[in-house]
Write a protein that holds these residues in place. Structure first.
Motif, PDB file in Angstrom:
ATOM      1  N   PRO A 133      77.842  29.531  55.793  1.00 43.97           N
ATOM      2  CA  PRO A 133      79.154  29.934  56.312  1.00 43.97           C
ATOM      3  C   PRO A 133      79.162  30.219  57.808  1.00 43.97           C
ATOM      4  O   PRO A 133      80.177  29.965  58.476  1.00 43.97           O
ATOM      5  CB  PRO A 133      79.495  31.190  55.502  1.00 43.97           C
ATOM      6  N   VAL A 134      78.032  30.729  58.357  1.00 43.16           N
ATOM      7  CA  VAL A 134      78.023  31.014  59.802  1.00 43.16           C
ATOM      8  C   VAL A 134      78.111  29.711  60.596  1.00 43.16           C
ATOM      9  O   VAL A 134      78.854  29.616  61.584  1.00 43.16           O
ATOM     10  CB  VAL A 134      76.771  31.824  60.187  1.00 43.16           C
TER      11      VAL A 134
ATOM     12  N   VAL B 105      82.419  35.639  60.052  1.00 38.45           N
ATOM     13  CA  VAL B 105      83.088  35.524  61.357  1.00 38.45           C
ATOM     14  C   VAL B 105      82.445  36.437  62.401  1.00 38.45           C
ATOM     15  O   VAL B 105      82.085  35.964  63.494  1.00 38.45           O
ATOM     16  CB  VAL B 105      84.602  35.779  61.209  1.00 38.45           C
ATOM     17  N   PRO B 106      82.224  37.747  62.112  1.00 38.33           N
ATOM     18  CA  PRO B 106      81.532  38.572  63.120  1.00 38.33           C
ATOM     19  C   PRO B 106      80.107  38.088  63.394  1.00 38.33           C
ATOM     20  O   PRO B 106      79.641  38.172  64.537  1.00 38.33           O
ATOM     21  CB  PRO B 106      81.503  39.971  62.505  1.00 38.33           C
TER      22      PRO B 106
ATOM     23  N   LEU C  23      88.883  33.876  53.329  1.00 38.72           N
ATOM     24  CA  LEU C  23      89.372  32.559  53.740  1.00 38.72           C
ATOM     25  C   LEU C  23      88.211  31.693  54.212  1.00 38.72           C
ATOM     26  O   LEU C  23      88.061  30.531  53.808  1.00 38.72           O
ATOM     27  CB  LEU C  23      90.391  32.756  54.864  1.00 38.72           C
ATOM     28  N   ALA C  24      87.348  32.300  55.069  1.00 35.85           N
ATOM     29  CA  ALA C  24      86.241  31.540  55.649  1.00 35.85           C
ATOM     30  C   ALA C  24      85.288  31.080  54.557  1.00 35.85           C
ATOM     31  O   ALA C  24      84.868  29.919  54.536  1.00 35.85           O
ATOM     32  CB  ALA C  24      85.501  32.397  56.673  1.00 35.85           C
ATOM     33  N   LEU C  25      84.941  31.988  53.633  1.00 34.85           N
ATOM     34  CA  LEU C  25      83.986  31.622  52.584  1.00 34.85           C
ATOM     35  C   LEU C  25      84.603  30.635  51.608  1.00 34.85           C
ATOM     36  O   LEU C  25      83.928  29.749  51.083  1.00 34.85           O
ATOM     37  CB  LEU C  25      83.515  32.882  51.851  1.00 34.85           C
ATOM     38  N   GLY C  26      85.927  30.777  51.352  1.00 34.70           N
ATOM     39  CA  GLY C  26      86.574  29.911  50.377  1.00 34.70           C
ATOM     40  C   GLY C  26      86.617  28.459  50.810  1.00 34.70           C
ATOM     41  O   GLY C  26      86.547  27.557  49.980  1.00 34.70           O
TER      42      GLY C  26
ATOM     43  N   ASN D 132      82.862  24.475  62.868  1.00 37.43           N
ATOM     44  CA  ASN D 132      84.041  23.866  62.286  1.00 37.43           C
ATOM     45  C   ASN D 132      85.296  24.701  62.572  1.00 37.43           C
ATOM     46  O   ASN D 132      86.153  24.280  63.344  1.00 37.43           O
ATOM     47  CB  ASN D 132      83.836  23.684  60.781  1.00 37.43           C
ATOM     48  N   TYR D 133      85.375  25.910  61.993  1.00 43.95           N
ATOM     49  CA  TYR D 133      86.601  26.695  62.191  1.00 43.95           C
ATOM     50  C   TYR D 133      86.822  27.026  63.660  1.00 43.95           C
ATOM     51  O   TYR D 133      87.919  26.946  64.177  1.00 43.95           O
ATOM     52  CB  TYR D 133      86.535  28.014  61.421  1.00 43.95           C
ATOM     53  N   ARG D 134      85.747  27.487  64.294  1.00 44.12           N
ATOM     54  CA  ARG D 134      85.892  27.957  65.673  1.00 44.12           C
ATOM     55  C   ARG D 134      85.107  27.066  66.622  1.00 44.12           C
ATOM     56  O   ARG D 134      84.440  27.551  67.542  1.00 44.12           O
ATOM     57  CB  ARG D 134      85.423  29.405  65.777  1.00 44.12           C
TER      58      ARG D 134
END
Lengths: 264, 98
Positions: free
Chosen positions: A76-77, B61-62, A63-66, A83-85
């Motif tokens: 992505p990090v 995420v990690p 999901l995160a990479l997509g 963004n996401y978090r």
């Protein structure tokens, strides 16, 4: 206990025996702890082994990479952090600020170290500008490769540590008011961007994809400065000196006021 | 899989060693160092868990959690060291007065 001279020998013997017993008890206890913790470690390793061998369950990674193309950054990090978090990162900056406020509230900073010799001073005058340059690079590169505000802030903080080790008691940081302003800058800009987006109807820290890159860059720039100042000020280890009077009050050797400006 | 288990396993070992040191040693500085070693162990495990094979990119995420954790650990360590320094100063003042 009254200490009368006639009994001091017996007391000493008793104390020695008690100390020996206490030492033995401590040794037994630490041995017991070692055994228990070894068992816990083996159990954890077993759980970890099982978790690795388990069939791959649903993960956030896909999901995160997509969704990365919609976040305004390619790394992505950075997408996860800003963004996401983004809430997490805002709170993390708040944790850093809270730690710094705790350090400042414990009293004035201890005196600086003695001034560096000529060789160290020459090295510092080379390394610190390079660190600041590298911090700027790290900040920019975070958009598409490993890097970002925290790495850049860590480099700025390292520059401050080096300047302080070379004898500047304030670690090259500006005066008290500027330090206070800079250290809240990260949380302030982050929260203001979030509130502005909320007011525009996008939701708190929900960036519109067309603006996301620039908003993230704005937040990261402010966060870099705030993290760098917070880390350097944490290393100084106390409230910044406002007036020469407070420096005199804490006054051991080596605390001399000098022009700051290195590191900025 | 082997390298992944080794990397995370070292993290578990570091965590347990740090926990032991934290419980056994009285001086505050050693406790702070032990807490940091425990934290490093947790970071190791998180980074190992992010690995998804040589073909897929790692789980971001990690990785982001580790980045967050490092900053929190550094600031908590700085605060703890300042507390420890003040405590030592207070002890010294106390014995000077007596």
């Amino acid at each position: 206990m009254t200490k009368d001279p006639g009994r001091s020998g017996a007391d000493a013997r008793n104390d020695a025996a008690a100390a020996a017993r206490a030492a033995e008890r401590d040794r037994d206890l630490s041995l017991l702890l070692a055994v228990l913790l070894t068992l816990i470690g083996i159990a954890l390793l077993g759980i970890y082994w099982l978790a690795l061998n388990e069939a791959e369950g649903p993960r956030l990674a896909d999901l995160a990479l997509g969704l990365v193309p919609r976040t305004g950054v390619d790394n992505p990090v950075t997408a996860v952090l800003l963004n996401y978090r983004a809430y997490d990162t805002l709170m993390e900056l708040a944790v850093l600020l809270a730690a710094l406020l705790g350090i400042w509230s414990l009293g004035p900073a201890p005196a600086g170290f003695q001034r560096s010799g000529r060789a160290l001073a020459a090295m510092v005058s080379w390394v610190v500008p390079l660190l600041i340059l590298a911090a700027g690079y790290m900040l920019w590169v975070g958009g598409y490769a490993p890097g970002g505000a925290f790495q850049a802030g860590a480099l700025l903080g390292a520059a401050g540590v080096i300047v302080r080790l070379a004898g500047d008691p304030s670690a090259g940081l500006p005066g008290e008011h500027a330090q206070r302003a800079l250290s809240v800058l990260g949380v302030l800009v982050f929260a203001l961007v979030g509130l502005a987006l909320l007011w525009l109807g996008d939701g708190f820290l929900t960036y519109p994809p067309s603006l996301a890159k620039w908003l993230i860059l704005l937040i990261e720039s402010a966060a870099t400065l705030a993290i760098g100042v917070a880390l350097a000020a944490a290393y100084v280890g106390g409230r910044p000196a406002t007036a020469p009077a407070s420096t005199l009050a804490s006054g051991k050797a080596g605390a001399r006021t000098e022009p700051t400006g290195e590191g900025n | 899989m082997g390298a992944q288990f080794l990397f995370g396993g070292v993290g578990v070992v570091l965590f347990v060693l740090g926990l032991w040191s934290f419980l056994v040693h009285a001086p505050l500085l050693r406790k702070v160092i032990a807490l940091n070693i425990m934290g490093s162990g947790v970071f190791h495990v998180l980074i190992a868990v992010a690995y998804r094979g040589d073909t897929a990119p790692p789980d971001p995420v990690p990785h982001a959690l580790v980045l967050t954790g490092i900053v929190v650990a550094v600031s908590a360590t700085a605060l703890a060291l300042t507390f420890g320094g003040r405590l030592m100063d207070m002890d010294k003042d106390g014995t000077d007065d007596a």
